[in-house]
Design a protein around this motif. Structure first.
Motif, PDB file in Angstrom:
ATOM      1  N   THR A 180       0.818  -1.213   0.000  1.00 40.51           N
ATOM      2  CA  THR A 180       0.000   0.000   0.000  1.00 40.51           C
ATOM      3  C   THR A 180       0.853   1.265   0.000  1.00 40.51           C
ATOM      4  O   THR A 180       0.393   2.319  -0.433  1.00 40.51           O
ATOM      5  CB  THR A 180      -0.952   0.027   1.207  1.00 40.51           C
ATOM      6  OG1 THR A 180      -0.190  -0.016   2.431  1.00 40.51           O
ATOM      7  CG2 THR A 180      -1.898  -1.159   1.182  1.00 40.51           C
ATOM      8  N   ALA A 181       2.084   1.154   0.446  1.00 44.54           N
ATOM      9  CA  ALA A 181       2.982   2.307   0.428  1.00 44.54           C
ATOM     10  C   ALA A 181       3.467   2.615  -0.983  1.00 44.54           C
ATOM     11  O   ALA A 181       3.805   3.761  -1.299  1.00 44.54           O
ATOM     12  CB  ALA A 181       4.174   2.067   1.341  1.00 44.54           C
ATOM     13  N   LYS A 182       3.490   1.612  -1.867  1.00 47.09           N
ATOM     14  CA  LYS A 182       3.994   1.806  -3.223  1.00 47.09           C
ATOM     15  C   LYS A 182       2.898   2.191  -4.208  1.00 47.09           C
ATOM     16  O   LYS A 182       3.144   2.941  -5.156  1.00 47.09           O
ATOM     17  CB  LYS A 182       4.704   0.537  -3.683  1.00 47.09           C
ATOM     18  CG  LYS A 182       5.991   0.257  -2.928  1.00 47.09           C
ATOM     19  CD  LYS A 182       6.705  -0.958  -3.474  1.00 47.09           C
ATOM     20  CE  LYS A 182       8.010  -1.193  -2.737  1.00 47.09           C
ATOM     21  NZ  LYS A 182       8.750  -2.363  -3.253  1.00 47.09           N
ATOM     22  N   ALA A 183       1.706   1.668  -4.022  1.00 53.40           N
ATOM     23  CA  ALA A 183       0.577   1.976  -4.905  1.00 53.40           C
ATOM     24  C   ALA A 183      -0.489   2.697  -4.103  1.00 53.40           C
ATOM     25  O   ALA A 183      -0.553   2.577  -2.879  1.00 53.40           O
ATOM     26  CB  ALA A 183       0.018   0.688  -5.509  1.00 53.40           C
ATOM     27  N   ARG A 184      -1.324   3.441  -4.800  1.00 50.83           N
ATOM     28  CA  ARG A 184      -2.374   4.195  -4.112  1.00 50.83           C
ATOM     29  C   ARG A 184      -3.537   3.256  -3.786  1.00 50.83           C
ATOM     30  O   ARG A 184      -4.492   3.108  -4.549  1.00 50.83           O
ATOM     31  CB  ARG A 184      -2.816   5.371  -4.975  1.00 50.83           C
ATOM     32  CG  ARG A 184      -1.814   6.515  -4.984  1.00 50.83           C
ATOM     33  CD  ARG A 184      -2.148   7.570  -6.023  1.00 50.83           C
ATOM     34  NE  ARG A 184      -1.847   7.085  -7.365  1.00 50.83           N
ATOM     35  CZ  ARG A 184      -1.994   7.817  -8.473  1.00 50.83           C
ATOM     36  NH1 ARG A 184      -2.462   9.046  -8.387  1.00 50.83           N
ATOM     37  NH2 ARG A 184      -1.683   7.311  -9.654  1.00 50.83           N
ATOM     38  N   VAL A 185      -3.400   2.633  -2.625  1.00 50.58           N
ATOM     39  CA  VAL A 185      -4.349   1.621  -2.167  1.00 50.58           C
ATOM     40  C   VAL A 185      -4.973   2.073  -0.864  1.00 50.58           C
ATOM     41  O   VAL A 185      -4.284   2.572   0.033  1.00 50.58           O
ATOM     42  CB  VAL A 185      -3.642   0.269  -1.954  1.00 50.58           C
ATOM     43  CG1 VAL A 185      -4.565  -0.735  -1.289  1.00 50.58           C
ATOM     44  CG2 VAL A 185      -3.122  -0.276  -3.274  1.00 50.58           C
ATOM     45  N   THR A 186      -6.289   1.905  -0.756  1.00 53.68           N
ATOM     46  CA  THR A 186      -7.010   2.168   0.487  1.00 53.68           C
ATOM     47  C   THR A 186      -7.603   0.858   0.983  1.00 53.68           C
ATOM     48  O   THR A 186      -8.440   0.263   0.308  1.00 53.68           O
ATOM     49  CB  THR A 186      -8.148   3.181   0.262  1.00 53.68           C
ATOM     50  OG1 THR A 186      -7.597   4.398  -0.249  1.00 53.68           O
ATOM     51  CG2 THR A 186      -8.885   3.467   1.562  1.00 53.68           C
ATOM     52  N   MET A 187      -7.156   0.395   2.141  1.00 50.16           N
ATOM     53  CA  MET A 187      -7.695  -0.834   2.706  1.00 50.16           C
ATOM     54  C   MET A 187      -9.122  -0.607   3.200  1.00 50.16           C
ATOM     55  O   MET A 187      -9.417   0.415   3.817  1.00 50.16           O
ATOM     56  CB  MET A 187      -6.828  -1.319   3.862  1.00 50.16           C
ATOM     57  CG  MET A 187      -5.433  -1.741   3.448  1.00 50.16           C
ATOM     58  SD  MET A 187      -5.409  -3.041   2.183  1.00 50.16           S
ATOM     59  CE  MET A 187      -6.392  -4.317   2.971  1.00 50.16           C
ATOM     60  N   ARG A 188      -9.999  -1.567   2.917  1.00 44.89           N
ATOM     61  CA  ARG A 188     -11.407  -1.457   3.311  1.00 44.89           C
ATOM     62  C   ARG A 188     -11.797  -2.434   4.407  1.00 44.89           C
ATOM     63  O   ARG A 188     -12.608  -2.101   5.270  1.00 44.89           O
ATOM     64  CB  ARG A 188     -12.307  -1.662   2.086  1.00 44.89           C
ATOM     65  CG  ARG A 188     -12.223  -0.541   1.063  1.00 44.89           C
ATOM     66  CD  ARG A 188     -12.620   0.780   1.666  1.00 44.89           C
ATOM     67  NE  ARG A 188     -12.580   1.869   0.686  1.00 44.89           N
ATOM     68  CZ  ARG A 188     -12.685   3.153   1.004  1.00 44.89           C
ATOM     69  NH1 ARG A 188     -12.802   3.514   2.273  1.00 44.89           N
ATOM     70  NH2 ARG A 188     -12.638   4.085   0.061  1.00 44.89           N
ATOM     71  N   SER A 189     -11.267  -3.640   4.373  1.00 46.18           N
ATOM     72  CA  SER A 189     -11.629  -4.601   5.415  1.00 46.18           C
ATOM     73  C   SER A 189     -10.678  -5.787   5.382  1.00 46.18           C
ATOM     74  O   SER A 189     -10.052  -6.065   4.355  1.00 46.18           O
ATOM     75  CB  SER A 189     -13.066  -5.096   5.245  1.00 46.18           C
ATOM     76  OG  SER A 189     -13.197  -5.887   4.084  1.00 46.18           O
ATOM     77  N   ILE A 190     -10.583  -6.449   6.515  1.00 46.98           N
ATOM     78  CA  ILE A 190      -9.865  -7.718   6.631  1.00 46.98           C
ATOM     79  C   ILE A 190     -10.778  -8.672   7.391  1.00 46.98           C
ATOM     80  O   ILE A 190     -11.271  -8.348   8.471  1.00 46.98           O
ATOM     81  CB  ILE A 190      -8.520  -7.563   7.366  1.00 46.98           C
ATOM     82  CG1 ILE A 190      -7.611  -6.580   6.611  1.00 46.98           C
ATOM     83  CG2 ILE A 190      -7.827  -8.915   7.516  1.00 46.98           C
ATOM     84  CD1 ILE A 190      -6.347  -6.240   7.358  1.00 46.98           C
ATOM     85  N   GLU A 191     -11.001  -9.848   6.806  1.00 49.13           N
ATOM     86  CA  GLU A 191     -11.874 -10.840   7.416  1.00 49.13           C
ATOM     87  C   GLU A 191     -11.183 -12.195   7.419  1.00 49.13           C
ATOM     88  O   GLU A 191     -10.328 -12.459   6.570  1.00 49.13           O
ATOM     89  CB  GLU A 191     -13.195 -10.958   6.645  1.00 49.13           C
ATOM     90  CG  GLU A 191     -13.991  -9.669   6.575  1.00 49.13           C
ATOM     91  CD  GLU A 191     -15.241  -9.820   5.723  1.00 49.13           C
ATOM     92  OE1 GLU A 191     -16.256 -10.329   6.233  1.00 49.13           O
ATOM     93  OE2 GLU A 191     -15.176  -9.451   4.541  1.00 49.13           O
ATOM     94  N   GLU A 192     -11.574 -13.041   8.351  1.00 48.80           N
ATOM     95  CA  GLU A 192     -11.025 -14.388   8.425  1.00 48.80           C
ATOM     96  C   GLU A 192     -12.144 -15.416   8.440  1.00 48.80           C
ATOM     97  O   GLU A 192     -13.181 -15.209   9.082  1.00 48.80           O
ATOM     98  CB  GLU A 192     -10.132 -14.539   9.657  1.00 48.80           C
ATOM     99  CG  GLU A 192      -8.885 -13.669   9.564  1.00 48.80           C
ATOM    100  CD  GLU A 192      -7.948 -13.792  10.740  1.00 48.80           C
ATOM    101  OE1 GLU A 192      -6.786 -13.355  10.621  1.00 48.80           O
ATOM    102  OE2 GLU A 192      -8.376 -14.323  11.784  1.00 48.80           O
ATOM    103  N   PHE A 193     -11.902 -16.524   7.733  1.00 46.47           N
ATOM    104  CA  PHE A 193     -12.917 -17.555   7.536  1.00 46.47           C
ATOM    105  C   PHE A 193     -12.305 -18.940   7.767  1.00 46.47           C
ATOM    106  O   PHE A 193     -11.099 -19.140   7.623  1.00 46.47           O
ATOM    107  CB  PHE A 193     -13.470 -17.526   6.107  1.00 46.47           C
ATOM    108  CG  PHE A 193     -14.212 -16.290   5.734  1.00 46.47           C
ATOM    109  CD1 PHE A 193     -15.607 -16.244   5.821  1.00 46.47           C
ATOM    110  CD2 PHE A 193     -13.540 -15.165   5.271  1.00 46.47           C
ATOM    111  CE1 PHE A 193     -16.300 -15.093   5.445  1.00 46.47           C
ATOM    112  CE2 PHE A 193     -14.232 -14.023   4.901  1.00 46.47           C
ATOM    113  CZ  PHE A 193     -15.618 -13.990   4.978  1.00 46.47           C
ATOM    114  N   GLU A 194     -13.186 -19.882   8.034  1.00 49.22           N
ATOM    115  CA  GLU A 194     -12.841 -21.300   8.000  1.00 49.22           C
ATOM    116  C   GLU A 194     -13.037 -21.811   6.577  1.00 49.22           C
ATOM    117  O   GLU A 194     -14.041 -21.488   5.931  1.00 49.22           O
ATOM    118  CB  GLU A 194     -13.751 -22.077   8.950  1.00 49.22           C
ATOM    119  CG  GLU A 194     -13.679 -23.584   8.828  1.00 49.22           C
ATOM    120  CD  GLU A 194     -14.867 -24.278   9.469  1.00 49.22           C
ATOM    121  OE1 GLU A 194     -15.042 -25.485   9.231  1.00 49.22           O
ATOM    122  OE2 GLU A 194     -15.626 -23.613  10.213  1.00 49.22           O
ATOM    123  N   VAL A 195     -12.106 -22.596   6.080  1.00 50.36           N
ATOM    124  CA  VAL A 195     -12.269 -23.229   4.778  1.00 50.36           C
ATOM    125  C   VAL A 195     -13.193 -24.438   4.919  1.00 50.36           C
ATOM    126  O   VAL A 195     -12.931 -25.348   5.719  1.00 50.36           O
ATOM    127  CB  VAL A 195     -10.914 -23.670   4.195  1.00 50.36           C
ATOM    128  CG1 VAL A 195     -11.122 -24.466   2.903  1.00 50.36           C
ATOM    129  CG2 VAL A 195     -10.017 -22.467   3.934  1.00 50.36           C
TER     130      VAL A 195
END
Length: 201
Positions: A180-195
Motif C-alpha cells: 500500500t505504500a507503493k501503490a495508491r491503495v485504500t484498505m477497506r476490510s480484513i476478514e477471516e474464515f474457515e475453509v
C-alpha cells in the motif's frame, strides 16, 4: 482466469443448513458449466457469513454460468442468507496447484486502488508481497483479484489451520503495508474464515 464471488450474511443459527447444501450441490452444478476451473466455500459460523468463489477460464464463461446458476444459488442460500452480494473479478496473480483441506484458515483483505496504479500493484504483489507471505509458516496459497474498471480488489490467503492463520497476522500485515505504500491503495476490510471446501480442476 476470472472469478465470481458470492458474499452472504445471515443468521448464524441457520448457517450449517446452507453450508451442507452448498458443499454437496454447488460443485456438481458448477462442473456442468463450460469453462469451470474451481470452487471455494468459506464460513464464519460465529458472525454468520458465507463466502464463495468460482473460477472460470474466461470472462464470458463466468457470465454465462451466472445466468444458468443464479436462481439455484439463491435457493441454496435462502435458509440462511438475509443479504447476498455477487461480484466479478479478474485473477491477476494466484498460486497454482492449490491443495487446501477443510478446516484450513482463509484471510480476505479488501481494498480500493487507483486504476492508474493497478499495474504497479500487481508487480509489487508478485515481486514483494507474495514471496514474503509464502515464507510464513503454514502458508498454503494466495490470490490477487482485481476489478480494474471500478478500482477494487481483494487478496485471499490460505493457511494450513486456524493456529497458522492467527500466527500469520503480523507478517502478512507488514507485507500488506509495503504494497500500500507503493501503490495508491485504500484498505477497506480484513476478514477471516474457515475453509469448508476448495476444489480446483
Amino acid at each position: 482466469m476470472y472469478v465470481r464471488t458470492v458474499y452472504a450474511t445471515g443468521d448464524p443459527a441457520k448457517i450449517d443448513e446452507s453450508l451442507d447444501a452448498l458443499r454437496v450441490e454447488a460443485p456438481k452444478l458448477l462442473a456442468d458449466q463450460p469453462g469451470y476451473r474451481g470452487y471455494s466455500l468459506f464460513a464464519d459460523r460465529e458472525i454468520g457469513k458465507i463466502m464463495m468463489g468460482s473460477w472460470w477460464e474466461s470472462e464470458q464463461a463466468q457470465r454465462n454460468s451466472d445466468d444458468h446458476l443464479k436462481e439455484r444459488r439463491a435457493a441454496l442460500l435462502a435458509p440462511f442468507a438475509h443479504t447476498v452480494t455477487v461480484d466479478s473479478w479478474e485473477a491477476v496473480v494466484f498460486t497454482p496447484s492449490l491443495q487446501v483441506q477443510a478446516g484450513a484458515g482463509f484471510r480476505l483483505s479488501r481494498f480500493d486502488v487507483d486504476p492508474s496504479d493497478v499495474d504497479l500493484l500487481v508487480q509489487t504483489f508478485k515481486n514483494t508481497v507474495l514471496p514474503k507471505v509464502q515464507a510464513i509458516a503454514g502458508f498454503e496459497g494466495m490470490a490477487l483479484l482485481i476489478d480494474p474498471a471500478k478500482g477494487r480488489g481483494s487478496v485471499g490467503a490460505f493457511f494450513t489451520d486456524r493456529a497458522a492463520l492467527v500466527a500469520s497476522r503480523g507478517a502478512q500485515s507488514a507485507a500488506r503495508g509495503e504494497a500500500t505504500a507503493k501503490a495508491r491503495v485504500t484498505m477497506r476490510s480484513i476478514e477471516e474464515f474457515e475453509v469448508v471446501l476448495v476444489e480446483r480442476v
